[in-house]
Design a protein around this motif. Sequence first.
Motif, short mmCIF file in Angstrom:
data_model
loop_
_atom_site.label_atom_id
_atom_site.label_comp_id
_atom_site.label_asym_id
_atom_site.label_seq_id
_atom_site.Cartn_x
_atom_site.Cartn_y
_atom_site.Cartn_z
N VAL A 121 0.77 -1.28 0.05
CA VAL A 121 -0.14 -0.02 0.13
C VAL A 121 1.07 1.12 -0.05
N ARG A 122 0.62 2.20 -0.88
CA ARG A 122 1.41 3.41 -0.69
C ARG A 122 0.18 4.32 -0.73
N GLY A 123 0.34 5.09 0.43
CA GLY A 123 -0.54 6.20 0.52
C GLY A 123 -1.03 6.06 1.87
N LEU A 124 -1.86 7.34 2.09
CA LEU A 124 -2.46 8.29 1.40
C LEU A 124 -1.55 9.52 1.43
N HIS A 125 -1.07 10.08 0.21
CA HIS A 125 -0.05 11.19 0.27
C HIS A 125 -0.61 12.37 -0.40
N TYR A 126 -0.21 13.52 0.14
CA TYR A 126 -0.42 14.99 -0.49
C TYR A 126 0.57 15.99 -0.28
N GLN A 127 0.49 16.91 -0.85
CA GLN A 127 1.54 17.97 -0.67
C GLN A 127 0.71 19.16 -0.20
N LEU A 128 1.23 20.19 0.67
CA LEU A 128 0.61 21.45 1.10
C LEU A 128 0.92 22.37 0.02
N LYS A 129 0.02 23.46 0.00
CA LYS A 129 0.05 24.57 -0.51
C LYS A 129 1.47 25.38 -0.36
N PRO A 130 2.15 25.79 -1.22
CA PRO A 130 1.85 25.96 -2.74
C PRO A 130 2.37 24.93 -3.51
N SER A 131 2.69 23.65 -2.97
CA SER A 131 3.14 22.63 -3.73
C SER A 131 2.29 21.63 -4.13
N GLU A 132 1.02 22.03 -3.82
CA GLU A 132 -0.13 20.98 -4.13
C GLU A 132 0.10 20.29 -5.59
N GLN A 133 -0.26 18.91 -5.72
CA GLN A 133 -0.03 18.29 -6.70
C GLN A 133 -1.40 17.91 -7.56
N GLY A 134 -1.67 17.97 -8.71
CA GLY A 134 -2.59 17.06 -9.24
C GLY A 134 -1.97 15.76 -10.00
N LYS A 135 -2.34 14.66 -10.02
CA LYS A 135 -1.56 13.45 -10.52
C LYS A 135 -2.58 12.77 -11.43
N LEU A 136 -1.77 12.56 -12.82
CA LEU A 136 -2.46 11.51 -13.60
C LEU A 136 -1.71 10.15 -13.70
N VAL A 137 -2.43 9.31 -12.94
CA VAL A 137 -1.74 8.02 -12.61
C VAL A 137 -2.11 6.87 -13.62
N THR A 138 -1.28 6.01 -13.84
CA THR A 138 -1.60 4.80 -14.82
C THR A 138 -0.75 3.58 -14.40
N VAL A 139 -1.21 2.42 -14.75
CA VAL A 139 -0.25 1.27 -14.40
C VAL A 139 0.22 0.82 -15.82
N VAL A 140 1.37 0.26 -15.88
CA VAL A 140 1.86 -0.13 -16.93
C VAL A 140 2.07 -1.81 -16.97
N LYS A 141 2.02 -2.40 -15.61
CA LYS A 141 2.07 -3.66 -15.68
C LYS A 141 1.35 -3.88 -14.31
N GLY A 142 0.54 -4.81 -14.14
CA GLY A 142 -0.19 -5.17 -12.81
C GLY A 142 -1.81 -4.56 -12.61
N ARG A 143 -1.88 -4.41 -11.27
CA ARG A 143 -3.51 -4.07 -11.41
C ARG A 143 -3.42 -3.63 -9.80
N VAL A 144 -4.00 -2.49 -9.53
CA VAL A 144 -4.30 -1.83 -8.31
C VAL A 144 -5.47 -1.00 -7.98
N PRO A 145 -6.11 -1.01 -7.01
CA PRO A 145 -7.27 -0.36 -6.76
C PRO A 145 -6.74 0.94 -6.31
N ASP A 146 -6.98 2.13 -7.32
CA ASP A 146 -6.42 3.47 -6.85
C ASP A 146 -7.25 4.37 -6.30
N ILE A 147 -6.69 5.02 -5.12
CA ILE A 147 -7.68 6.01 -4.31
C ILE A 147 -7.58 7.25 -4.17
#
Length: 175
Positions: free
Chosen positions: A50-76
């Motif tokens: 399990v990786r997460g739950l992660h975030y960054q405070l302002k002014p470094s807040e991130q939007g993330k475009l996420v994908t898997v190239v091999k495997g399978r995950v429930p992404d939250i």
Amino acid sequence: MPDVIFFEYKIFPDNRGFFAELWKQGEYLAAGVPYDFVQMNFSFSKQYVVRGLHYQLKPSEQGKLVTVVKGRVPDIGADIRRGSSWYGKYTDAELTPGVTLWIPPGFTHGFQALEETLFIYLVTKEYYHQRERYIRWDDPEIGIRWPAPDEAILSEKDAKCLPLKEAENSFEYPI
């Protein structure tokens, strides 16, 4: 959940394998992802990590475009924007090759690898260690239904996270 966008990208197979466009600015802008990306991250996770739950405070807040190239995950993605009608709620999508998810700023992000997984994500702002924050992966207030909680493998930092109600948070709705 509004603001979180699910995509299936086109895969062009042939006798050699396949080709795919993981990011095409015009198409993603038209679909509601109004960001440019400044950093690409890549991870390998063993089964049940399990990786997460992660975030960054302002002014470094991130939007993330996420994908898997091999495997399978429930992404939250869990909404932590105070004042949002979705605050403290999460959305999940099973990511496999061919599927992409947009997690906007103001959301935490995490996943559990259901098998060995190669994971790529593009982010809208560079990583800044001093502004990274974490919320407990099994916070009962958020109530994520992980597929294999008893087998979860966590990093030391992810095992010691605070619950949402105690975590530092600089997000207000709308961002």
